[in-house]
Design a protein around this motif. Structure first.
Motif, PDB file in Angstrom:
ATOM      1  N   ARG A  18       0.783  -1.194   0.107  1.00 18.12           N
ATOM      2  CA  ARG A  18      -0.087   0.184   0.094  1.00 18.12           C
ATOM      3  C   ARG A  18       0.806   1.247   0.107  1.00 18.12           C
ATOM      4  N   LEU A  19       1.829   1.306   0.722  1.00 21.29           N
ATOM      5  CA  LEU A  19       2.818   2.433   0.869  1.00 21.29           C
ATOM      6  C   LEU A  19       3.562   2.561  -0.426  1.00 21.29           C
ATOM      7  N   SER A  20       3.898   1.563  -1.145  1.00 21.49           N
ATOM      8  CA  SER A  20       4.873   1.710  -2.449  1.00 21.49           C
ATOM      9  C   SER A  20       4.238   2.639  -3.512  1.00 21.49           C
ATOM     10  N   VAL A  21       2.820   3.002  -3.456  1.00 23.13           N
ATOM     11  CA  VAL A  21       2.308   3.593  -4.327  1.00 23.13           C
ATOM     12  C   VAL A  21       1.850   5.076  -4.118  1.00 23.13           C
ATOM     13  N   ILE A  22       2.254   5.349  -2.846  1.00 26.82           N
ATOM     14  CA  ILE A  22       1.886   6.796  -2.451  1.00 26.82           C
ATOM     15  C   ILE A  22       2.572   7.908  -3.616  1.00 26.82           C
ATOM     16  N   GLY A  23       3.778   7.530  -4.210  1.00 26.67           N
ATOM     17  CA  GLY A  23       4.252   8.620  -5.140  1.00 26.67           C
ATOM     18  C   GLY A  23       3.407   8.585  -6.502  1.00 26.67           C
ATOM     19  N   ASN A  24       2.432   7.963  -6.376  1.00 29.95           N
ATOM     20  CA  ASN A  24       1.405   7.979  -7.761  1.00 29.95           C
ATOM     21  C   ASN A  24       0.465   9.016  -7.510  1.00 29.95           C
ATOM     22  N   HIS A  25       0.179   9.737  -6.325  1.00 28.22           N
ATOM     23  CA  HIS A  25      -0.768  10.546  -6.131  1.00 28.22           C
ATOM     24  C   HIS A  25      -0.410  11.892  -5.548  1.00 28.22           C
ATOM     25  N   PRO A  26      -0.983  13.197  -5.839  1.00 27.62           N
ATOM     26  CA  PRO A  26      -0.636  14.331  -5.306  1.00 27.62           C
ATOM     27  C   PRO A  26      -0.987  14.542  -3.714  1.00 27.62           C
ATOM     28  N   ILE A  27      -1.953  13.636  -3.235  1.00 28.00           N
ATOM     29  CA  ILE A  27      -2.331  13.712  -1.708  1.00 28.00           C
ATOM     30  C   ILE A  27      -2.540  12.330  -1.275  1.00 28.00           C
ATOM     31  N   THR A  28      -1.937  11.971  -0.221  1.00 26.94           N
ATOM     32  CA  THR A  28      -2.215  10.716   0.596  1.00 26.94           C
ATOM     33  C   THR A  28      -2.538  11.220   1.970  1.00 26.94           C
ATOM     34  N   THR A  29      -3.718  10.239   2.369  1.00 21.60           N
ATOM     35  CA  THR A  29      -4.077  10.482   3.858  1.00 21.60           C
ATOM     36  C   THR A  29      -4.050   9.059   4.528  1.00 21.60           C
ATOM     37  N   VAL A  30      -3.660   9.196   5.756  1.00 24.87           N
ATOM     38  CA  VAL A  30      -3.241   7.981   6.503  1.00 24.87           C
ATOM     39  C   VAL A  30      -3.879   8.129   7.673  1.00 24.87           C
ATOM     40  N   ILE A  31      -5.240   7.372   7.967  1.00 22.30           N
ATOM     41  CA  ILE A  31      -6.036   7.803   8.910  1.00 22.30           C
ATOM     42  C   ILE A  31      -6.302   6.548   9.620  1.00 22.30           C
ATOM     43  N   ALA A  32      -5.971   6.826  11.142  1.00 17.03           N
ATOM     44  CA  ALA A  32      -6.523   5.483  11.837  1.00 17.03           C
ATOM     45  C   ALA A  32      -6.551   5.904  13.371  1.00 17.03           C
ATOM     46  N   PRO A  33      -6.920   5.428  14.447  1.00 14.90           N
ATOM     47  CA  PRO A  33      -6.707   6.032  15.800  1.00 14.90           C
ATOM     48  C   PRO A  33      -5.457   5.958  16.225  1.00 14.90           C
ATOM     49  N   MET A  34      -5.018   6.305  17.472  1.00 16.89           N
ATOM     50  CA  MET A  34      -3.849   6.498  17.919  1.00 16.89           C
ATOM     51  C   MET A  34      -3.385   5.075  18.364  1.00 16.89           C
ATOM     52  N   GLY A  35      -2.050   4.825  17.928  1.00 14.41           N
ATOM     53  CA  GLY A  35      -1.384   3.383  18.397  1.00 14.41           C
ATOM     54  C   GLY A  35      -1.411   2.574  17.188  1.00 14.41           C
ATOM     55  N   TYR A  36      -1.667   2.983  15.765  1.00 18.68           N
ATOM     56  CA  TYR A  36      -1.907   1.855  15.025  1.00 18.68           C
ATOM     57  C   TYR A  36      -0.445   2.132  14.074  1.00 18.68           C
ATOM     58  N   GLY A  37       0.337   2.853  14.483  1.00 15.77           N
ATOM     59  CA  GLY A  37       1.660   2.873  13.855  1.00 15.77           C
ATOM     60  C   GLY A  37       1.607   3.757  12.258  1.00 15.77           C
ATOM     61  N   LYS A  38       0.675   4.925  12.395  1.00 15.12           N
ATOM     62  CA  LYS A  38       0.880   5.797  11.206  1.00 15.12           C
ATOM     63  C   LYS A  38       2.163   6.359  11.015  1.00 15.12           C
ATOM     64  N   THR A  39       2.514   6.965  12.096  1.00 15.62           N
ATOM     65  CA  THR A  39       3.793   7.610  11.910  1.00 15.62           C
ATOM     66  C   THR A  39       5.117   6.837  11.426  1.00 15.62           C
ATOM     67  N   THR A  40       5.083   5.726  12.262  1.00 15.16           N
ATOM     68  CA  THR A  40       6.180   4.724  12.060  1.00 15.16           C
ATOM     69  C   THR A  40       5.980   4.153  10.514  1.00 15.16           C
ATOM     70  N   ALA A  41       4.948   3.801   9.966  1.00 14.32           N
ATOM     71  CA  ALA A  41       4.873   3.314   8.700  1.00 14.32           C
ATOM     72  C   ALA A  41       5.382   4.479   7.674  1.00 14.32           C
ATOM     73  N   ILE A  42       5.064   5.710   7.700  1.00 13.84           N
ATOM     74  CA  ILE A  42       5.465   6.537   6.755  1.00 13.84           C
ATOM     75  C   ILE A  42       6.802   7.145   6.970  1.00 13.84           C
ATOM     76  N   LYS A  43       7.368   6.907   8.226  1.00 17.72           N
ATOM     77  CA  LYS A  43       8.996   7.115   8.496  1.00 17.72           C
ATOM     78  C   LYS A  43       9.543   5.871   7.851  1.00 17.72           C
ATOM     79  N   TRP A  44       9.251   4.722   7.879  1.00 20.99           N
ATOM     80  CA  TRP A  44       9.939   3.456   7.111  1.00 20.99           C
ATOM     81  C   TRP A  44       9.857   3.899   5.851  1.00 20.99           C
ATOM     82  N   TRP A  45       8.596   4.007   5.180  1.00 21.31           N
ATOM     83  CA  TRP A  45       8.307   4.293   3.804  1.00 21.31           C
ATOM     84  C   TRP A  45       9.488   5.334   3.281  1.00 21.31           C
ATOM     85  N   SER A  46       9.459   6.337   3.877  1.00 16.11           N
ATOM     86  CA  SER A  46      10.250   7.379   3.395  1.00 16.11           C
ATOM     87  C   SER A  46      11.779   7.426   3.524  1.00 16.11           C
ATOM     88  N   THR A  47      12.055   6.602   4.638  1.00 16.57           N
ATOM     89  CA  THR A  47      13.497   6.212   4.773  1.00 16.57           C
ATOM     90  C   THR A  47      13.926   5.253   3.593  1.00 16.57           C
TER      91      THR A  47
END
Length: 843
Positions: A18-47
């Protein structure tokens, strides 16, 4: 039992896809309650993306509060590595209207246009902001930024509503709870990765207990590492965090974690500053390094550390249980840190939490309250209201700064209270010299002068007293601020008494030098600008041009861009009379470039208002800037004293568009607005505009009544040009008034000037737009009018167009009515020929 790799980042294959296709879109939203690893996932993908493709650029922001100011400050800080971009965005301030959004997009586009690589703006914890703060920004960016710029938004709550999602369409990519949670097999994979040797039954139990919530799984693995069993089935995540992350720590580590948690984010130096005040000897860097390595809820980006919200809420709860004296000392120390960094807004709020009013006033004195904006008004009021009077009396320097801010926030009663406190303070003060006391009294006079805005003599009385008191330039004025409050006309601002325009002109000449003396030349040239505009309104164009050049020269000598703009606008109006549209267009372009270069972004709105007036004058509403054409005047970032002019010129746009009933519907709103500061010229324009609108909808008596009122406002000061510039709308009424002896000579002057106005307009339309002036006529009416102007009879026109003579005559009746042509039939035809002769296309 130790578990290896427990603090490693673990991303499921499903989420990786799912993360691999972020670059194909101008806007991406990552929406979930706290504690689901939103920040971690995006940090991993960007790294990972950076490792694979070093041409990508990433800019990250984490929202810390619901403050729009904080959001914008942190947004700008993302670009500190590009100093000019950072400075431009900070100067622009948060874009609250379409014009500011356009400027923001233009600045970003210019900065990143040379980059061919993909650029990502990652904004986290968006749920802390009101949704409208970011949605308008993102929706605008989606339409206007280059395709290589992508925006990734992380939030606990939905960011866009269904309508906005439909508008975005394929531009929007969504990652949701399902993508971030762990299914049973993925939980097994995570356990294997961490070497958790639990049985299948135990993992199945955890899968049911956690429902795939990553943080619950992580905390349970931590617990399993310590005592070989899962945590209780309690749904209170904060109890679990305390049990797993705080209780196992030493007392010193726990106290450190709780204290530093009062920061939204912090550097290693900041942590050391706070910890050292607590009387601890141990190295804070060692503690921070140990805790962050063994706690996935503490992250580090570049030099900044942040707690996850769940950990932060937990530590702040325990901090709130500390002795009140400890809490206040800690918040005061935090405020001191921010003061040392000259980061005043968080310093104010830290001191407020400590209820340390001496420190708040010290901060106000140092900052001159310049960092506080309208968003902070209620907090500012509460600080001053709650501050004990004896503390206020001990801080006279802060009192003068507070007076300026009270005026800016329209709290005049409090401004006057602070003035009385200042007088008492200085009377009792034994440490300040007489010179220092006089300087403070002079600053107070300047602050209080604004309460008499646009009463020239009354304001000057304050300025003259300030002159006799001040031994330096006043601190109550920002010399770089817009003296005109971003209004396009000085005369419209300061002409407030019918029949006293000449007296006001003399007052300006007499009074402004006192103000320049105390303000280091703020508003330089304003008195010449007032005279130039008055001369123009009387049709004295040569004298207007001379005074206007004096205004521009004086304003340029002191970089007074707001006065320069009013002068430039008058120059454009004079060039319209000469038919020199190339000069008007070049002037508009060059001055816009100057304002951008000098980062005078608020004045770009004013320049657009000037463009609206010019386009309306040429009956070309299609040339109006889009944000003004939309008519959302209440949403525009125009300072209050400039709003009467904004509404006046917008009414002229409505006339040009033929929206007569819309203009009439605005009558009471405009009257109320113009009467606040008695803007005579705006009221005069309104009555002329209403006369035109009423005439167009057939309410002749109302039109004559409005024009009578307009003449009563104009004649005592010999103001002519508003009538001449609107002659095409009101010629019928003017002709009727000319028959009355008391108006005859005055109307003759208006009609003479109107010929100059019309000649200039016709020349511009002929040379630049290759068309007749359409005078608001329909296509068929324009066709008939052109033929009638060629002296064809009604019968000849009917034969040529295959319509009856009666139909032609009905059309001509409406044509004469729309064009304001009155009189006998023959004279009407001659007037029609005269009007169209100048505007005929030269081919």
């Amino acid at each position: 039992m130790a578990i290896s790799h427990l603090d490693d980042i673990f991303i499921t294959q499903r989420l990786k896809d799912r993360l691999s296709v972020i670059g194909n879109h101008p806007i991406t939203t990552v929406i979930a309650p706290m504690g689901y690893g939103k920040t971690t996932a995006i940090k991993w993908w960007s790294t990972r993306r950076t490792k694979r493709n070093e041409s990508s650029l990433f800019f990250r922001q984490i929202i810390m509060s619901n403050s729009v100011t904080d959001f914008w400050t942190d947004f700008c800080k993302m670009f500190r590595g590009i100093p000019d971009l950072y400075e431009q965005l900070m100067t622009l301030t948060y874009p609250r209207d379409v014009q500011a959004l356009s400027m923001c997009a233009e600045i970003l586009d210019a900065a990143f246009s040379k980059f061919k690589k993909d650029i990502y703006f990652i904004i986290d914890d968006l749920h802390l902001l009101f949704s409208k703060v970011i949605t308008s920004l993102v929706l605008f960016f989606a339409r206007n930024l280059p395709s290589n710029i992508h925006i990734v938004l992380l939030s606990r709550n939905q960011i866009f509503n269904e309508e906005e999602k439909m508008r975005l369409g394929h531009q929007l990519y969504e990652i949701a709870v399902y993508d971030l949670s762990l299914n049973k097999q993925e939980l097994y994979d995570y356990a294997e990765h961490c070497d958790v040797r639990a049985s299948a039954e135990e993992l199945d139990e955890l899968s049911i207990l956690s429902e795939g919530w990553f943080s619950i799984v992580y905390l349970n693995f931590k617990s399993y590492a310590r005592n070989g069993k899962w945590l209780s089935s309690s749904t209170d995540i904060f109890s679990l965090i305390n049990e797993v992350l705080l209780e196992p720590l030493s007392e010193e580590e726990r106290e450190f974690l709780i204290l530093i948690g009062i920061c939204n984010e912090f550097t290693q130096e900041q942590a050391a500053y706070l910890w050292g005040e607590s009387g601890h000897d141990n190295d804070s860097a060692e503690l921070l390094n140990s805790l962050s390595k063994n706690n996935a809820f503490i992250t580090r980006t570049d030099y900044l550390y942040r707690y996850h919200h769940m950990l932060q809420q937990c530590t702040r709860y325990f901090f709130s249980q500390k002795p009140l004296d400890y809490q206040k000392r800690s918040y005061t120390r935090l405020g001191d840190w921010f003061i040392e960094q000259e980061d005043y807004v968080p310093a104010y709020f830290a001191y407020a939490k400590a209820e340390n009013y001496e420190k708040i006033l010290s901060c106000i004195e140092q900052d001159r309250a310049k960092s506080l904006n309208a968003e902070h008004a209620q907090s500012f009021f509460s600080w001053i209201d709650n501050c004990p009077e004896e503390i206020l009396l001990q801080n006279p320097n802060a009192l003068t700064a507070c007076m300026v801010k009270m005026f800016a926030f329209n709290n005049i009663a409090e401004l006057k209270r602070l003035k009385s406190l200042l007088l008492r303070s200085l009377e009792k003060n034994k440490t300040l010299s007489d010179e220092e006391k006089n300087n403070l009294l002079g600053d107070a006079e300047i602050s209080e002068s604004f309460t008499a805005y646009n009463n020239i003599s009354a304001m000057s009385a304050y300025h003259r007293r300030a002159c006799s008191l001040l031994g330096r330039a006043t601190y109550s004025i920002d010399q770089k601020g817009a003296w005109t409050f971003s209004a396009p006309s000085i005369l419209m601002m300061y002409h407030r008494r019918v029949g006293f325009a000449d007296a006001e002109n003399e007052e300006m000449k007499d009074c402004m030098p006192y103000y320049y003396h105390v303000s280091n030349g703020h508003g330089n040239g304003a008195e010449h600008g007032f005279e130039a505009e008055l001369r123009y309104e009387r049709g004295e164009f040569i004298d207007a041009d001379i005074a206007n050049k004096m205004a521009m020269s004086a304003a340029k000598s002191n970089n007074q861009f707001s006065v320069m703009l009013t002068s430039e606008f008058l120059t454009m109006r004079l060039e319209l009379l000469r038919g020199n549209y190339d000069k008007v267009r070049k002037s508009m372009q060059n001055f816009g470039e100057l304002l951008r270069k000098e980062k005078q972004y608020t004045l770009l709105n004013t320049l657009d208002i000037c463009q609206m007036f010019i386009a309306s004058s040429l009956n070309r509403p299609q040339d109006i800037p889009a944000w003004l054409a939309e008519g959302s005047l209440s949403k525009t970032l125009t300072m209050f004293p400039a709003r009467p002019m904004l509404h006046t010129y917008y009414n002229q746009l409505l006339l040009a568009k033929g929206e007569y009933t819309a203009l009439i519907a605005r009558r009471e709103e405009c009257k109320k607005l113009y009467s606040i500061f008695n803007n005579v010229l705006c009221m005069l324009w309104l009555h002329i505009q209403l006369a035109a609108a009423f005439e167009k909808i057939g309410r002749t008596e109302d039109a004559l009544e409005e024009l009578t009122t307009a003449l009563s406002l104009a004649m005592p000061d010999n103001i002519l040009m508003p009538f001449a510039e609107n002659k095409t709308y009101i010629s019928k009424q003017l002709s009727e008034f000319k028959e009355k002896e008391e108006y005859a000579e005055y109307i003759d002057k208006i009609l003479e000037l109107s010929e100059t106005v019309q000649a200039g307009r016709d020349k511009i339309l002929r040379e630049h737009f290759e068309k007749y002036v359409d005078y608001g006529l329909s296509e068929r009416e324009l066709e008939i009018a052109k033929l009638a102007a060629q002296r064809m009879t009604s019968a000849e026109i009917g034969k040529k167009l295959h319509i009856t003579t009666g139909t032609v005559q009905n059309h001509l009746s409406r044509i004469f009515d729309k064009m304001g042509i009155s009189g006998v039939k023959k004279n009407k035809r001659l007037e029609l020929e005269k009007l169209f002769k100048g505007s005929r296309t030269q081919r």
